[in-house]
Design an enzyme around this catalytic site. Structure first.
Site, PDB file in Angstrom:
ATOM      1  N   ARG A 130       0.812  -1.238   0.000  1.00 56.01           N
ATOM      2  CA  ARG A 130       0.000   0.000   0.000  1.00 56.01           C
ATOM      3  C   ARG A 130       0.837   1.277   0.000  1.00 56.01           C
ATOM      4  O   ARG A 130       0.399   2.318   0.452  1.00 56.01           O
ATOM      5  CB  ARG A 130      -0.997   0.008   1.165  1.00 56.01           C
ATOM      6  N   LYS A 152       3.907  11.201 -11.563  1.00 55.40           N
ATOM      7  CA  LYS A 152       3.125  10.328 -12.443  1.00 55.40           C
ATOM      8  C   LYS A 152       3.870   9.003 -12.583  1.00 55.40           C
ATOM      9  O   LYS A 152       5.048   8.985 -12.952  1.00 55.40           O
ATOM     10  CB  LYS A 152       2.947  10.963 -13.828  1.00 55.40           C
ATOM     11  N   GLU A 194      11.324  17.764 -24.806  1.00 55.28           N
ATOM     12  CA  GLU A 194      10.578  18.221 -23.620  1.00 55.28           C
ATOM     13  C   GLU A 194      11.088  19.588 -23.161  1.00 55.28           C
ATOM     14  O   GLU A 194      10.333  20.380 -22.610  1.00 55.28           O
ATOM     15  CB  GLU A 194      10.694  17.200 -22.478  1.00 55.28           C
ATOM     16  N   LYS A 236       8.640  22.699 -14.412  1.00 57.10           N
ATOM     17  CA  LYS A 236       7.831  21.510 -14.102  1.00 57.10           C
ATOM     18  C   LYS A 236       7.433  21.520 -12.633  1.00 57.10           C
ATOM     19  O   LYS A 236       6.274  21.236 -12.280  1.00 57.10           O
ATOM     20  CB  LYS A 236       8.621  20.238 -14.448  1.00 57.10           C
ATOM     21  N   GLU A 246      -3.659  17.496 -12.227  1.00 57.48           N
ATOM     22  CA  GLU A 246      -4.135  17.848 -13.566  1.00 57.48           C
ATOM     23  C   GLU A 246      -5.619  18.199 -13.544  1.00 57.48           C
ATOM     24  O   GLU A 246      -6.410  17.709 -14.341  1.00 57.48           O
ATOM     25  CB  GLU A 246      -3.880  16.664 -14.512  1.00 57.48           C
ATOM     26  N   ARG A 251      -1.498  21.731 -15.443  1.00 54.18           N
ATOM     27  CA  ARG A 251      -0.610  20.584 -15.689  1.00 54.18           C
ATOM     28  C   ARG A 251      -0.907  19.939 -17.043  1.00 54.18           C
ATOM     29  O   ARG A 251      -0.005  19.399 -17.687  1.00 54.18           O
ATOM     30  CB  ARG A 251      -0.727  19.551 -14.551  1.00 54.18           C
ATOM     31  N   ASN A 255       1.059  18.353 -21.514  1.00 53.52           N
ATOM     32  CA  ASN A 255       0.794  17.312 -22.507  1.00 53.52           C
ATOM     33  C   ASN A 255       0.844  17.859 -23.932  1.00 53.52           C
ATOM     34  O   ASN A 255       0.431  17.181 -24.876  1.00 53.52           O
ATOM     35  CB  ASN A 255      -0.583  16.674 -22.259  1.00 53.52           C
ATOM     36  N   HIS A 258       1.565  15.681 -26.859  1.00 51.87           N
ATOM     37  CA  HIS A 258       1.580  14.291 -26.401  1.00 51.87           C
ATOM     38  C   HIS A 258       0.416  13.448 -26.928  1.00 51.87           C
ATOM     39  O   HIS A 258       0.535  12.228 -26.990  1.00 51.87           O
ATOM     40  CB  HIS A 258       1.621  14.235 -24.868  1.00 51.87           C
ATOM     41  N   HIS A 262       1.653  10.069 -28.395  1.00 54.17           N
ATOM     42  CA  HIS A 262       1.270   8.728 -27.916  1.00 54.17           C
ATOM     43  C   HIS A 262       0.696   7.894 -29.059  1.00 54.17           C
ATOM     44  O   HIS A 262       0.914   6.688 -29.137  1.00 54.17           O
ATOM     45  CB  HIS A 262       0.277   8.838 -26.764  1.00 54.17           C
ATOM     46  N   HIS A 275      10.482   8.411 -27.005  1.00 58.65           N
ATOM     47  CA  HIS A 275       9.380   9.267 -26.551  1.00 58.65           C
ATOM     48  C   HIS A 275       9.572  10.723 -27.002  1.00 58.65           C
ATOM     49  O   HIS A 275       8.656  11.346 -27.537  1.00 58.65           O
ATOM     50  CB  HIS A 275       9.249   9.177 -25.022  1.00 58.65           C
TER      51      HIS A 275
HETATM   52  N1  GLY Z   1       4.726  14.638 -18.414  1.00 59.39           N
HETATM   53  C1  GLY Z   1       3.514  15.324 -18.126  1.00 59.39           C
HETATM   54  C2  GLY Z   1       3.250  15.462 -16.655  1.00 59.39           C
HETATM   55  O1  GLY Z   1       4.052  15.051 -15.852  1.00 59.39           O
HETATM   56  O2  GLY Z   1       2.223  15.960 -16.309  1.00 59.39           O
END
Ligand code: GLY
Length: 371
Positions: A130, A152, A194, A236, A246, A251, A255, A258, A262, A275
């Protein structure tokens, strides 16, 4: 050495005051050696270092030595390099190994490597017993400026990237710029996508600085590289501190590019495109989409393309990835869809993006088919 704080304080409620999950990103040359003391001072008596096979004898060995020197009982687990390790099987192997080694809640997980290891080890740490403390020690550019910061974590399913995961903030991030010196050129360059992203979405002055210093960055000159990593990490950290989950849309701006990226990564088969390469192509497509929708001037599309090219990044998908229908189908399954509708992060100028819903499929189709 620079320390950047990710502010994630608890609420003002008395019951929540102790719930301060803020943490530091320690950035600079030679910082890898500090990890042992950081883990020990945070109460870690044992540590499991989860490392990408590519750095196991180099950076992970240094991390292990630092932990042992600090008096932390440490073991090393290796996972194969590459996106295929962000899988249910790889997570299962780690869960079982943690159980075999009787990992308990006093054990801290230390992820050493790129985004794959960070996401996988973070996810396993979040879900085993947990939730275990995790430290991110990113050794690739893309991980230092993006994936290691912000909590994330997750794994891929065959049907899409990052479809299973949780937000699980690290106890700290140690980004040693020296580790970037030995990155293979393709991997290093991929991470620059990035970095460009931060200029495009938030910081026009940083974008202009990147245009001026592209050659020095490509040459991995220490001062330029350090500024690029620190400025990206600071942006960031600020975004994550203001919109951890998000929710406000801030946030989600991260993206940018992205949704396209993706789709290209999935369609090409995980691991075919790096990526960052997919993100570069995705940003170039997103800018074209914004232009078609009358939201962005052609000059900005061209200026972004020029910077990406200057940094040796691709701006168009490889041959075979221009067929729009399968790409749109993949985008429809992306977790960034809202109520089944595609949502795009689109620039309106350098340094500013907006979330745009309800973009007609035929416009997306036309952008995907574009040469
Ligand atoms: N890479 C996008 C984020 O961390 O929100």
């Amino acid at each position: 050495m620079t320390t950047i704080r990710v502010h994630l304080p608890g609420t003002a409620a008395a019951s929540d005051l102790a719930n301060d999950r803020s943490y530091d990103i320690v950035c600079g040359g030679g910082t890898l050696r500090s990890i042992g003391g950081l883990v020990r001072d945070a109460g870690g008596r044992r540590a499991v270092v989860v490392s990408d096979a590519a750095v196991v004898t180099t950076h992970a060995a240094q991390v292990l030595a630092s932990l042992v020197t600090a008096g932390v009982d440490a073991a090393l687990l290796e996972v194969p390099s590459g996106e295929a390790s962000k899988s249910i099987d790889a997570a299962g192997c780690l869960w079982n190994e943690f159980a075999r080694q009787a990992v308990d809640r006093d054990t801290h997980v230390v992820a050493v490597g790129g985004g794959v290891v960070g996401d996988l080890a973070g996810f396993v740490a979040a879900t085993f017993a947990r939730g275990l403390s995790v430290w991110q020690v990113p050794t690739t550019l893309v991980a230092q400026v993006d994936s290691a910061i912000g909590g994330k974590t997750g794994i891929n399913l065959e049907s899409g990237k990052n479809l299973v995961g949780v937000f699980w903030q690290p106890r700290g991030v140690v980004a040693d710029i020296d580790t970037l010196a030995t990155l293979p050129p393709r991997e290093f360059i991929s991470g620059l996508a990035e970095v460009v992203k931060y200029g495009m979405i938030i910081d026009a002055a940083f974008f202009a600085w990147l245009e001026e210093h592209a050659a020095a960055i490509l040459a991995r000159e220490s001062a330029a590289l350090t500024h690029a990593v620190e400025r990206s990490a600071a942006i960031k950290a600020d975004v994550v501190g203001r919109d951890e989950r998000e929710i406000s849309g801030l946030r989600a701006a991260l993206n940018y590019g992205h949704t396209f990226a993706h789709a290209y990564e999935t369609a090409a088969g995980f691991g075919t495109l790096l990526h960052g390469e997919a993100v570069a192509i995705g940003m170039a497509r997103a800018a074209r989409l914004a232009e078609r929708l009358g939201r962005l001037s052609h000059d900005v599309v061209a200026r972004q393309d020029a910077l990406l090219r200057l940094l040796q990044l691709p701006v168009a998908p490889p041959a075979g990835l221009h067929d729009a229908a399968p790409l749109i189908a993949i985008m429809g399954r992306d977790k960034k869809t809202v109520g089944g509708k595609l949502r795009f992060v689109l620039p309106s100028r350098i340094g500013h993006v907006e979330l745009v819903d309800g973009v007609p499929d035929d416009v997306v189709h036309a952008v995907l088919q574009q040469a």
